[in-house]
Design a protein around this motif. Structure first.
Motif, PDB file in Angstrom:
ATOM      1  N   ASP A  37       0.848  -1.187   0.000  1.00 45.99           N
ATOM      2  CA  ASP A  37       0.000   0.000   0.000  1.00 45.99           C
ATOM      3  C   ASP A  37       0.882   1.235   0.000  1.00 45.99           C
ATOM      4  O   ASP A  37       1.793   1.356   0.827  1.00 45.99           O
ATOM      5  CB  ASP A  37      -0.912   0.018   1.225  1.00 45.99           C
ATOM      6  N   LEU A  38       0.598   2.128  -0.918  1.00 50.85           N
ATOM      7  CA  LEU A  38       1.369   3.360  -1.067  1.00 50.85           C
ATOM      8  C   LEU A  38       0.501   4.547  -0.673  1.00 50.85           C
ATOM      9  O   LEU A  38      -0.629   4.698  -1.153  1.00 50.85           O
ATOM     10  CB  LEU A  38       1.833   3.518  -2.512  1.00 50.85           C
ATOM     11  N   VAL A  66      -1.239  -1.804  -4.527  1.00 50.45           N
ATOM     12  CA  VAL A  66      -0.606  -2.117  -5.812  1.00 50.45           C
ATOM     13  C   VAL A  66      -1.367  -3.206  -6.571  1.00 50.45           C
ATOM     14  O   VAL A  66      -1.442  -3.177  -7.802  1.00 50.45           O
ATOM     15  CB  VAL A  66       0.876  -2.490  -5.594  1.00 50.45           C
ATOM     16  N   SER A  67      -1.978  -4.143  -5.886  1.00 45.75           N
ATOM     17  CA  SER A  67      -2.755  -5.174  -6.576  1.00 45.75           C
ATOM     18  C   SER A  67      -3.987  -4.591  -7.264  1.00 45.75           C
ATOM     19  O   SER A  67      -4.588  -5.248  -8.122  1.00 45.75           O
ATOM     20  CB  SER A  67      -3.175  -6.270  -5.592  1.00 45.75           C
ATOM     21  N   VAL A 108       6.089  13.066  -0.895  1.00 46.32           N
ATOM     22  CA  VAL A 108       6.327  12.070   0.139  1.00 46.32           C
ATOM     23  C   VAL A 108       5.652  10.759  -0.253  1.00 46.32           C
ATOM     24  O   VAL A 108       4.493  10.761  -0.704  1.00 46.32           O
ATOM     25  CB  VAL A 108       5.798  12.551   1.504  1.00 46.32           C
ATOM     26  N   ILE A 109       6.358   9.645  -0.071  1.00 48.80           N
ATOM     27  CA  ILE A 109       5.808   8.305  -0.284  1.00 48.80           C
ATOM     28  C   ILE A 109       6.081   7.503   0.980  1.00 48.80           C
ATOM     29  O   ILE A 109       7.227   7.456   1.460  1.00 48.80           O
ATOM     30  CB  ILE A 109       6.460   7.603  -1.493  1.00 48.80           C
ATOM     31  N   GLN A 110       5.047   6.858   1.525  1.00 49.09           N
ATOM     32  CA  GLN A 110       5.255   6.062   2.730  1.00 49.09           C
ATOM     33  C   GLN A 110       4.212   4.954   2.816  1.00 49.09           C
ATOM     34  O   GLN A 110       3.370   4.811   1.923  1.00 49.09           O
ATOM     35  CB  GLN A 110       5.213   6.946   3.976  1.00 49.09           C
ATOM     36  N   GLY A 111       4.255   4.185   3.896  1.00 52.57           N
ATOM     37  CA  GLY A 111       3.406   3.009   4.037  1.00 52.57           C
ATOM     38  C   GLY A 111       2.268   3.174   5.010  1.00 52.57           C
ATOM     39  O   GLY A 111       1.655   2.185   5.414  1.00 52.57           O
ATOM     40  N   ARG A 112       1.954   4.404   5.376  1.00 47.90           N
ATOM     41  CA  ARG A 112       0.832   4.682   6.260  1.00 47.90           C
ATOM     42  C   ARG A 112       0.241   6.026   5.871  1.00 47.90           C
ATOM     43  O   ARG A 112       0.778   6.733   5.010  1.00 47.90           O
ATOM     44  CB  ARG A 112       1.286   4.720   7.720  1.00 47.90           C
ATOM     45  N   ASP A 113      -0.876   6.407   6.537  1.00 45.78           N
ATOM     46  CA  ASP A 113      -1.518   7.675   6.205  1.00 45.78           C
ATOM     47  C   ASP A 113      -0.562   8.846   6.334  1.00 45.78           C
ATOM     48  O   ASP A 113       0.242   8.916   7.267  1.00 45.78           O
ATOM     49  CB  ASP A 113      -2.734   7.897   7.100  1.00 45.78           C
ATOM     50  N   ALA A 137      -1.606  -3.724   3.682  1.00 45.09           N
ATOM     51  CA  ALA A 137      -0.959  -4.962   3.248  1.00 45.09           C
ATOM     52  C   ALA A 137       0.552  -4.905   3.461  1.00 45.09           C
ATOM     53  O   ALA A 137       1.273  -5.818   3.040  1.00 45.09           O
ATOM     54  CB  ALA A 137      -1.263  -5.203   1.770  1.00 45.09           C
ATOM     55  N   ASN A 138       1.047  -3.894   4.124  1.00 51.19           N
ATOM     56  CA  ASN A 138       2.487  -3.627   4.162  1.00 51.19           C
ATOM     57  C   ASN A 138       3.232  -4.463   5.200  1.00 51.19           C
ATOM     58  O   ASN A 138       2.747  -4.708   6.300  1.00 51.19           O
ATOM     59  CB  ASN A 138       2.733  -2.148   4.459  1.00 51.19           C
TER      60      ASN A 138
END
Length: 547
Positions: free
Chosen positions: A414-415, A449-450, A502-507, A523-524
């Motif tokens: 998840d991005l 991503v899926s 910014v790109i990260q794995g949470r809000d 899903a991270n």
């Protein structure tokens, strides 16, 4: 459509309502008909309070269709203290997100506040944002347009749900519907509220269906439906508006600041409307504060005076689009345009570099930026890329990111992406966000991503739209190519100021314990890599005005 039903978790009494008590009152030059019951073609009922002029002269009706309770004037400034609504801007009769009768009735309007079927004292069962609900609303419009106190013209007003329902009923084009004023409302429940980028929304959506659900009978089980329909199917299509069917005159008001709820759907609503007479205002401020701001209420009246009373008041002289370009919190300049998206937009790519910069030229060498996909908020748990502008640059409209990504330790990822503004001194500039907060980003976006497959029929060169029809596995032998929609925004950057991606794995934003768009079921796990340069160049595409 057949919707599963469940018993309500709250009753009218538990939420401060009382049983039906039809009566007539007189107050401050108004006749108030309380608890009027209107039966729809399906046998459901709508329960109304009608505020009308004491002289009983025929008046246009403005309807607010609400699940929040007509009996309970709800001071937004008390429920949401940071909403921007000033106490003096609303009267004691103002119900949640609806027009104020004390303002409208003296100007010769009848205000109809309606409890939707199946909620409060209205009989159902209740369904929400559904074709069946829209038909009930149609029947109420036709009832209001044919009453002895009506001049035969009906308009629609209100914020959020009261706008979402406007889209739905306007698709049906009721004969007595003469104008709509959608003010911040989503148009695609799946994409804009329940599943941002395919990621389940776990804060606002569960909260709001409970707020809608005070009833004496069965209501639609939105919790079960959300769990049983993870993809965009016929169920979610039944909760999406078909804007192209709408032909009534419309003044649409949206914002850059209600991202994750109303910003996207409001602007898409305007763009897709088939109305030959339509106008759009886009501000960068708080939705409730702007709806009740006295100057904006005057504009609402000018619009309805034109199309419900037939007054030649110069409404059509204004540009089709007015939009605010923000400098900082509640500081910006408003411009006019002929269409949306803006006609002089240059969609400009900025390529990501391994050194954390962005440039209009792609790096020649392949590399990757890594962060921890758990996304705790630490700098090591996100990737940042910055471009410093050398001249004044206006970014207004739809942006998107085309990224090459991989997750060596996971099957999916998840991005969460965001755009921020920095001053020349490196200070982050905050903006209104989600109607309550004052330090928000320029814009945000999401992707599981899926779910990356695009819908070629819904997508446009300026707007990638996900299909949400099937799960696509990530690539095994190299990076996976994804496109992430970034919600529309309008911001100016002076020379020396920077845009940070910014790109990260949470809000992107974290405001515990407030209710806003959040996504706790990700899903991270493990590492995330953003590939840059060479054959795997990643880029951010920005809508630059007048480049």
């Amino acid at each position: 459509m057949e919707y599963p039903l469940r018993p309500p978790r709250s009753t009218p009494e538990s939420r401060g309502a009382v049983p039906l008590n039809p009566r007539q009152e007189r107050l401050r030059g108004m006749i108030i008909d309380r608890d009027v019951v209107v039966t729809t073609r399906a046998g459901r009922t709508v329960v109304l309070d009608v505020y009308r002029p004491e002289n009983e002269a025929p008046a246009p009706a403005v309807i607010a269709w609400s699940p929040y309770g007509k009996h309970n004037p709800a001071p937004i400034g008390v429920i949401y203290p940071e909403s921007g609504v000033r106490p003096d801007d609303i009267g004691e009769l103002t119900t949640f997100e609806a027009p104020d009768p004390d303002y409208w009735v003296p100007f010769g309007y009848s205000i109809v506040i309606a409890d939707i079927p199946g909620t409060w004292n209205a009989t159902g069962p209740a369904s929400f944002i559904s074709p069946e609900e829209a038909e009930d609303y149609y029947d109420l419009i036709e009832w209001a347009g044919t009453q002895p106190w009506s001049n035969g013209k009906v308009g629609l007003s209100g914020v959020s749900y009261l706008t979402v329902s406007q889209w739905r009923v306007a698709e049906l084009n009721p004969p007595h519907l003469a104008a709509i004023n959608p003010w911040e409302g989503w148009s695609d429940t799946y994409r804009e509220v329940a599943r941002h980028g395919g990621i389940p929304e776990t804060s606002f959506w569960p909260y709001i269906w409970e707020r809608w659900g005070a009833s004496r009978g069965p209501i639609e089980d939105l919790e079960l439906e959300t769990a049983e329909h993870p993809w965009f199917d016929d169920f979610w299509q039944s909760k999406a508006s078909v804007m192209e069917r709408i032909t009534v005159p419309a003044w649409v008001v949206g914002s850059w600041s209600d991202q994750g709820l109303h910003s996207r759907g409001t602007l898409e609503g305007f763009r897709r409307l088939s109305s030959s007479q339509k106008w759009l205002d886009i501000h960068g401020r708080k939705k409730w504060g702007e709806y009740y701001l006295p100057a904006n209420v005057e504009r609402q009246r000018q619009f309805f005076d034109r199309f419900l009373k037939g007054e030649e008041n110069g409404w059509e002289d204004r540009p089709p689009v007015l939009y605010e370009v923000r400098e900082r919190y509640y500081v910006g300049e408003t411009f006019g345009a002929e269409s949306w998206p803006l006609p002089d937009t240059a969609y400009t790519p900025y390529f990501l570099g391994a050194d954390g910069t962005m440039s209009t030229e792609a790096p020649r060498d392949e590399d990757a930026v890594e962060y921890d996909g758990r996304g705790s908020g630490l700098r090591s748990h996100r990737a940042e890329f910055e471009v410093r502008f050398t001249e004044r640059t206006e970014i207004v409209g739809h942006a998107w990111a085309e990224l090459q990504v991989s997750a060596p330790d996971a099957e999916d990822m998840d991005l969460f992406v965001g755009l921020f503004k920095k001053t020349a001194d490196g200070e982050v500039v905050g903006f209104p966000y989600y109607a309550q907060f004052e330090d928000g980003p320029v814009a945000v976006g999401w992707l599981r991503v899926s779910h990356r497959e695009l819908d070629p029929e819904r997508s446009h060169p300026f707007l990638p739209v996900l299909a949400h029809q099937r799960a696509l596995p990530m690539e095994k032998d190299g990076p996976t190519s994804v496109t992430i929609e970034i919600l529309p925004s309008g911001t100016v950057f002076e020379a020396g100021e920077s845009l940070v991606f910014v790109i990260q794995g949470r809000d992107i934003m974290d405001y515990p314990p407030a209710v806003y768009a959040r996504h706790h079921e990700t899903a991270n796990r493990g590492r995330h890599l953003i590939h840059v340069g060479g054959a795997h160049a990643s880029r951010l595409v920005l809508p630059v005005i007048g480049a």
